[in-house]
Design an enzyme around this catalytic site. Structure first.
Site, PDB file in Angstrom:
ATOM      1  N   GLU A 168     119.441 -67.205  26.844  1.00 57.08           N
ATOM      2  CA  GLU A 168     118.649 -67.584  25.654  1.00 57.08           C
ATOM      3  C   GLU A 168     119.339 -67.467  24.474  1.00 57.08           C
ATOM      4  O   GLU A 168     119.155 -66.916  23.508  1.00 57.08           O
ATOM      5  CB  GLU A 168     117.306 -66.430  25.518  1.00 57.08           C
ATOM      6  N   GLU A 355     113.971 -67.549  34.614  1.00 51.64           N
ATOM      7  CA  GLU A 355     112.931 -66.444  34.132  1.00 51.64           C
ATOM      8  C   GLU A 355     111.778 -67.188  33.950  1.00 51.64           C
ATOM      9  O   GLU A 355     111.722 -68.521  33.321  1.00 51.64           O
ATOM     10  CB  GLU A 355     113.290 -65.937  32.841  1.00 51.64           C
TER      11      GLU A 355
HETATM   12  C1  JSK Z   1     111.475 -62.150  27.023  1.00 47.14           C
HETATM   13  C2  JSK Z   1     110.651 -64.725  21.793  1.00 47.14           C
HETATM   14  C3  JSK Z   1     114.788 -62.444  28.530  1.00 47.14           C
HETATM   15  C4  JSK Z   1     114.495 -61.220  29.020  1.00 47.14           C
HETATM   16  C5  JSK Z   1     112.910 -60.899  28.678  1.00 47.14           C
HETATM   17  C6  JSK Z   1     110.139 -62.320  21.726  1.00 47.14           C
HETATM   18  C7  JSK Z   1     110.593 -63.609  22.395  1.00 47.14           C
HETATM   19  C8  JSK Z   1     111.281 -63.424  23.931  1.00 47.14           C
HETATM   20  C9  JSK Z   1     110.991 -62.644  24.662  1.00 47.14           C
HETATM   21  C10 JSK Z   1     110.174 -64.942  20.597  1.00 47.14           C
HETATM   22  C11 JSK Z   1     109.752 -63.817  19.649  1.00 47.14           C
HETATM   23  C12 JSK Z   1     109.689 -62.599  20.473  1.00 47.14           C
HETATM   24  C13 JSK Z   1     108.488 -63.189  18.025  1.00 47.14           C
HETATM   25  C14 JSK Z   1     108.125 -63.451  16.567  1.00 47.14           C
HETATM   26  C15 JSK Z   1     107.795 -65.137  15.087  1.00 47.14           C
HETATM   27  C16 JSK Z   1     107.503 -66.848  14.862  1.00 47.14           C
HETATM   28  C17 JSK Z   1     112.633 -61.791  27.467  1.00 47.14           C
HETATM   29  N1  JSK Z   1     113.654 -62.996  27.809  1.00 47.14           N
HETATM   30  N2  JSK Z   1     111.593 -62.731  26.065  1.00 47.14           N
HETATM   31  N3  JSK Z   1     111.988 -64.084  25.617  1.00 47.14           N
HETATM   32  N4  JSK Z   1     111.768 -64.489  24.632  1.00 47.14           N
HETATM   33  N5  JSK Z   1     108.250 -67.443  15.923  1.00 47.14           N
HETATM   34  N6  JSK Z   1     108.599 -68.605  15.806  1.00 47.14           N
HETATM   35  N7  JSK Z   1     109.131 -69.341  16.803  1.00 47.14           N
HETATM   36  O1  JSK Z   1     112.902 -59.695  28.048  1.00 47.14           O
HETATM   37  O2  JSK Z   1     115.162 -60.016  28.369  1.00 47.14           O
HETATM   38  O3  JSK Z   1     109.245 -64.226  18.653  1.00 47.14           O
HETATM   39  O4  JSK Z   1     108.105 -64.885  16.290  1.00 47.14           O
END
Ligand code: JSK
Length: 449
Positions: A168, A355
């Site tokens: 990611e 994932e």
């Molecule tokens: C889960 C993405 C890898 C593995 C899992 C969290 C994530 C996220 C979580 C975006 C996000 C928060 C929050 C605030 C504001 C505006 C993990 N994948 N995971 N993947 N991605 N957003 N704008 N786009 O645990 O370790 O955003 O966002």
């Protein structure tokens, strides 16, 4: 009733891990400090002040965890290596043998049980010493990463046949350095964008090194994806959604597969004042053939244009779709659309879903965890996947996130993604209903709904 059948040879997997999310034992056997140790111990960063000191204690309980996988019947287990267990300060001549020994014990146990290891080299636990030196904004971190990767390739040659460089990269760059939600928690678009470039260079040079030293096996990377469907046919809605998707997909995949950044995104960054520094040779380094592509997908939604000072210029339109317990809308069509967009742009590259999964916080009652929401989510997304396969997407395998509940980054231990429940007090594991459903699906290579 409908039967969803998967192709013969489809690989099924479970992923438990990021190292920091499950291992615990952060002070053992010479492990160095990572940016997630620092971040999680900074007040206000992680819900409840949770950290990964103990997590699922997989560092000590990996045998029990491999038993869970064996009974589940998975072909492949995706895990990550904690860079600071190998090089406590990120780089230098000193290799921490005890750290390597742990991954040998884990990998040997997997192989004994007929489970293929798929190893992610970077799943976010950057050695703090490198961060103190500028982290991913400093090009020396690229060299340090390639050095660490080379050591891992040589050490596990013949044992690990599937490698992923980065997990990611959007999260590593933008979520962590622009939105500021993950470690190291910066809020700087210029910095974050430059970091995204350095990550891609690190990825490409690592792939180059992998070929140079002639490692047996396959290598790829695992970008995360999302989908925003335009609210209307107005061009501004279409463009805003396209940029959000492009921020995850084309920004990271065009350089790898085409050797260039997508113009529509470059223009957008420029408009927001970003000046990207690209050195001679960088684009060639990034543009290395990969053997497969990992795709992470969780959620999507409907959105429309909204003027905004920041990079984003859209707002969600609440559709009252069902949401998982972390608040992410359930949008399986987005999964299909993501896969089709990738096929249209990059052709028949072999794809592993590295994932896909959901957060439901069901607790055991009389020894049983009735997580019907998770089963439903899996059914919806596996059906979307089978549509993509029917449409010619070259899917080699499906790996669900996650084998067990674990440290969900900024959400701490409050958000559970596992098909196995973990009691964080006793560290007891309890198989959820979804575990049995997934086991049956793997055994059959089909499911009925
Ligand atoms: C889960 C993405 C890898 C593995 C899992 C969290 C994530 C996220 C979580 C975006 C996000 C928060 C929050 C605030 C504001 C505006 C993990 N994948 N995971 N993947 N991605 N957003 N704008 N786009 O645990 O370790 O955003 O966002």
């Amino acid at each position: 009733m409908a039967i969803i059948q998967f192709p013969k040879g489809m690989k099924w997997g479970g992923t438990a891990t990021a190292s920091y999310q499950i291992e615990g034992a952060t002070n053992e056997d010479g492990r160095g400090i990572s940016i997630w140790d620092t971040f999680s111990k900074t007040p206000g960063r992680v819900v409840n002040g949770d950290n990964g000191d103990i997590a699922c204690d997989s560092y000590h309980r990996y045998e029990e965890d491999v038993e869970l996988m064996k009974e589940l019947g998975i072909d492949v287990y995706r895990f990550s290596v904690a860079w600071p267990r190998i090089f406590p300060n990120g780089t230098g001549g000193e290799v921490n043998q005890k750290g390597l020994d742990y991954y040998h014990r884990l990998v040997d146990k997997l192989l004994e049980n007929g489970i293929e290891p798929m190893c992610t080299l970077y799943h976010w636990d950057l050695p703090q010493a490198l961060q103190d030196n500028g982290g991913w904004n400093n090009r020396e971190t690229i060299d340090a990463f390639v050095n660490y990767a080379e050591l891992m390739f040589k050490e596990f040659d013949g044992k690990i046949k599937h490698w992923l460089t980065l997990n990611e990269p959007w999260c590593i760059s933008f979520l962590s350095n622009y939105i500021g939600v993950h470690a190291p928690g910066n809020r700087d678009l210029q910095l974050a964008t430059q970091i995204s470039h350095h990550l891609l260079v690190a990825h490409g040079r690592t792939v180059k090194k992998f070929r140079e030293i002639g490692i047996e096996g396959q290598i790829g990377f695992a970008p995360n994806t999302t989908w925003l469907e335009p609210y209307s046919t107005r061009q501004e809605d279409i463009d805003a959604c396209n940029r959000e998707i492009g921020w995850y997909i084309e920004w990271f995949m065009d350089p790898v597969f085409k050797g260039t950044y997508p113009k529509f995104m470059l223009d957008w960054f420029k408009k927001k004042g970003v000046e990207l520094e690209i050195q001679d040779g960088d684009m060639e380094d990034i543009h290395q053939p990969v053997d497969f592509l990992g795709i992470n997908y969780y959620t999507g939604h409907i959105a429309r244009y909204k003027e905004n000072e920041g990079l984003l210029d859209w707002e969600l339109v609440e559709m009252n779709y069902d949401r998982t317990d972390i608040g992410w809308p359930i949008f399986p069509e987005g999964f299909y659309n993501v896969l089709m967009r990738i096929k249209d742009s990059y052709g028949d590259i072999p794809i592993y879903i590295t994932e896909n999964g959901s957060c439901y916080n069901d607790e055991p009652e009389n020894g049983r965890v009735r997580d019907s929401g998770r089963i439903h989510y899996l059914q919806q997304h596996l059906t979307a996947l089978s549509r993509a396969i029917a449409s010619g997407v070259n899917v080699k395998g499906y790996i669900t996130w996650s084998l067990m509940d674990n440290f969900e980054w900024a959400e701490g231990y409050t958000m559970r993604f596992g098909i196995v429940h973990v009691n964080y007090r006793t560290l007891e594991r309890t198989k959820k209903d979804s575990y049995y459903w997934y086991k049956q699906t793997i055994a059959n290579n089909w499911f009925e709904k």
